[in-house]
Design a protein around this motif. Structure first.
Motif, PDB file in Angstrom:
ATOM      1  N   GLN A 168       0.833  -1.195   0.000  1.00 15.04           N
ATOM      2  CA  GLN A 168       0.000   0.000   0.000  1.00 15.04           C
ATOM      3  C   GLN A 168       0.874   1.254   0.000  1.00 15.04           C
ATOM      4  O   GLN A 168       0.601   2.220  -0.705  1.00 15.04           O
ATOM      5  CB  GLN A 168      -0.930   0.017   1.211  1.00 15.04           C
ATOM      6  N   LYS A 190      -4.054   2.004 -11.167  1.00 17.54           N
ATOM      7  CA  LYS A 190      -5.045   2.244 -10.115  1.00 17.54           C
ATOM      8  C   LYS A 190      -5.087   1.027  -9.199  1.00 17.54           C
ATOM      9  O   LYS A 190      -5.054  -0.116  -9.664  1.00 17.54           O
ATOM     10  CB  LYS A 190      -6.429   2.470 -10.727  1.00 17.54           C
ATOM     11  N   GLN A 191      -5.182   1.278  -7.906  1.00 17.22           N
ATOM     12  CA  GLN A 191      -5.215   0.162  -6.977  1.00 17.22           C
ATOM     13  C   GLN A 191      -5.992   0.515  -5.714  1.00 17.22           C
ATOM     14  O   GLN A 191      -6.233   1.688  -5.423  1.00 17.22           O
ATOM     15  CB  GLN A 191      -3.800  -0.284  -6.595  1.00 17.22           C
ATOM     16  N   LEU A 210     -12.000   1.028 -10.644  1.00 14.00           N
ATOM     17  CA  LEU A 210     -11.084   0.009 -11.154  1.00 14.00           C
ATOM     18  C   LEU A 210     -11.823  -0.899 -12.136  1.00 14.00           C
ATOM     19  O   LEU A 210     -12.985  -1.238 -11.932  1.00 14.00           O
ATOM     20  CB  LEU A 210     -10.515  -0.844 -10.015  1.00 14.00           C
ATOM     21  N   LEU A 214      -8.213  -7.628 -12.608  1.00 13.93           N
ATOM     22  CA  LEU A 214      -7.414  -6.997 -11.570  1.00 13.93           C
ATOM     23  C   LEU A 214      -6.301  -7.945 -11.119  1.00 13.93           C
ATOM     24  O   LEU A 214      -6.521  -9.151 -10.973  1.00 13.93           O
ATOM     25  CB  LEU A 214      -8.284  -6.634 -10.367  1.00 13.93           C
ATOM     26  N   VAL A 247      -3.782  -6.324  -2.117  1.00 14.39           N
ATOM     27  CA  VAL A 247      -3.899  -5.128  -2.944  1.00 14.39           C
ATOM     28  C   VAL A 247      -4.454  -5.547  -4.292  1.00 14.39           C
ATOM     29  O   VAL A 247      -3.976  -6.514  -4.895  1.00 14.39           O
ATOM     30  CB  VAL A 247      -2.524  -4.442  -3.137  1.00 14.39           C
ATOM     31  N   LEU A 248      -5.479  -4.835  -4.760  1.00 16.23           N
ATOM     32  CA  LEU A 248      -6.036  -5.063  -6.086  1.00 16.23           C
ATOM     33  C   LEU A 248      -5.526  -3.961  -7.007  1.00 16.23           C
ATOM     34  O   LEU A 248      -5.675  -2.773  -6.702  1.00 16.23           O
ATOM     35  CB  LEU A 248      -7.563  -5.050  -6.041  1.00 16.23           C
ATOM     36  N   GLN A 249      -4.933  -4.356  -8.105  1.00 15.26           N
ATOM     37  CA  GLN A 249      -4.284  -3.403  -9.015  1.00 15.26           C
ATOM     38  C   GLN A 249      -4.796  -3.626 -10.436  1.00 15.26           C
ATOM     39  O   GLN A 249      -4.844  -4.756 -10.909  1.00 15.26           O
ATOM     40  CB  GLN A 249      -2.771  -3.621  -8.958  1.00 15.26           C
ATOM     41  N   GLU A 250      -5.171  -2.550 -11.096  1.00 17.98           N
ATOM     42  CA  GLU A 250      -5.708  -2.650 -12.444  1.00 17.98           C
ATOM     43  C   GLU A 250      -4.643  -3.233 -13.389  1.00 17.98           C
ATOM     44  O   GLU A 250      -3.501  -2.777 -13.405  1.00 17.98           O
ATOM     45  CB  GLU A 250      -6.129  -1.266 -12.932  1.00 17.98           C
TER      46      GLU A 250
END
Length: 391
Positions: A168, A190-191, A210, A214, A247-250
């Motif tokens: 993060q 983007k996350q 988002l 992902l 963490v979710l990240q595009e």
């Protein structure tokens, strides 16, 4: 008279032999001036390695009288550097290879293991402390040692490292880097962070703007293999299969190639790694569930010699990388790290930083031994100059 001179010459020869005097005291500094050579993938080979083997076991006994008779530049070249290290057994095995220790010893650089069962302040003296251990207790030990021994270079400060262990905080501040005059643009995907219920986070994902798919990454990097497991979630329902915190990240299409930018002080080396292929709109509509990423850090995933589309395989511009590394060193307060970077597919020089790793697997980096010898020699040179100024 002749006999007296001859005896003196014999005594001088004997003294020289006992002192282990050698004329092979070369000094080299690695920096961006050799970047082009490394950029083309050429290997650096230590010069006259076979000729120097016989000097390996020579013991040098230092005396004040002898040092006073030496020219200043020879004194400067003979400065020793003691590196105390505290590494996990796995990191020690991969990093402290015999070739590294041999090259370092020839340049007056010595690696000494730190005994974790004894107070650090009772060991040494060290010029550099090299470490990669986890835990609050060790962090406090290093910080206390750093306060009591400011003359010792600690690689790197625990609080700076801690930031990298949290995905993060890892990429925070990237948007503020001053790269406007460089030949490339830098972004972060983007996350958002999911701390508890992954399934319940689906609405938050939509609200945050988002778009699927992902990339799901564990929030904490704790040194375990699990902390480096990455997944690709194709739809809302697939989020329920993931274990928080994460963490979710595009996901950004990047042609299936990732750049691993290794940093050792001012020295940069770039390697290509295979990554996930592009995800088409058609595939997004047809595929669901969770897909686990293959490990791209292994040597088997190297794409350096693969037959790739030049628009995908072209390495990031040198000025761009120089500026990025300079800014990141200042932002992070680190000297040993690597950047995982991708180029947005279809663009010329639009890049995304997707991960940063502290003290990564340098053993997979070509010529890492010579790179680290150059790096430590730079540290020795800086320390020598500081000592001279304080006299």
């Amino acid at each position: 008279m002749f006999e007296t001179l001859a005896s003196g010459e014999i005594e001088t020869a004997r003294l020289s032999r006992n002192l282990g005097i050698t004329s092979n005291l070369g000094f080299s500094c690695g920096g961006f001036e050799d970047f082009a050579m490394r950029f083309e993938g050429e290997n650096m080979v230590p010069l006259k390695a076979e000729e120097e083997e016989e000097d390996e076991d020579v013991v040098v006994t230092e005396t004040t009288a002898f040092q006073l008779q030496q020219p200043l530049f020879l004194q400067q070249q003979q400065q020793k550097l003691v590196v105390g290290y505290a590494l996990t057994s796995k990191k020690k095995k991969s990093f402290l290879q015999p070739k590294l220790e041999l090259l370092a010893r020839r340049k007056g650089i010595f690696f000494v293991a730190i005994d974790l069962n004894r107070p650090l302040s009772e060991q040494g003296p060290f010029d550099v402390v090299l470490h990669k251990l986890l835990g609050k207790e060790w962090e406090e030990v290093i910080e206390d040692y750093q306060q009591k021994h400011p003359e010792v270079t600690v690689l790197d400060p625990p609080r700076s490292i801690q930031r990298i262990y949290n995905r993060q905080s890892m990429l925070q501040g990237m948007a503020d880097l001053k790269l406007s005059d460089c030949s490339g643009s830098l972004f972060v995907p983007k996350q958002m962070v999911v701390l508890k219920d992954s399934a319940a986070s689906a609405d938050e994902v939509v609200e945050a703007g988002l778009k699927f798919p992902l990339v799901a990454k564990p929030l904490w990097i704790d040194g375990t293999a699990k902390s480096h497991q990455l997944y690709l979630a194709y739809d809302r329902r697939s989020l329920a299969e993931l274990d928080p915190p994460l963490v979710l990240q595009e996901f950004v299409n990047h042609g299936g190639v990732m750049f691993k930018v290794f940093v050792v002080g001012d020295i940069i080396k770039v390697m290509r790694r295979f990554s996930l292929p592009n995800v088409s709109k058609c595939e997004k509509a047809k595929v669901d569930g969770v897909f686990q990423f293959p490990r791209v850090s292994s040597a088997a995933a190297s794409a350096d010699n693969a037959d790739l589309d030049p628009r995908v395989a072209e390495l990031p511009p040198k000025p761009f990388l120089e500026a990025l590394v300079k800014e990141l060193r200042s932002l992070l307060g680190l000297r040993l790290f690597n950047i995982d970077m991708i180029r947005e597919h279809g663009s010329k020089n639009v890049f995304y930083v997707i991960d940063i790793n502290y003290f990564p697997g340098y053993g997979k980096m070509p010529d890492y031994e010579q790179v680290f010898v150059d790096f430590f020699q730079n540290l020795a040179q800086v320390k020598y100059k500081k000592r001279q100024l304080c006299k």
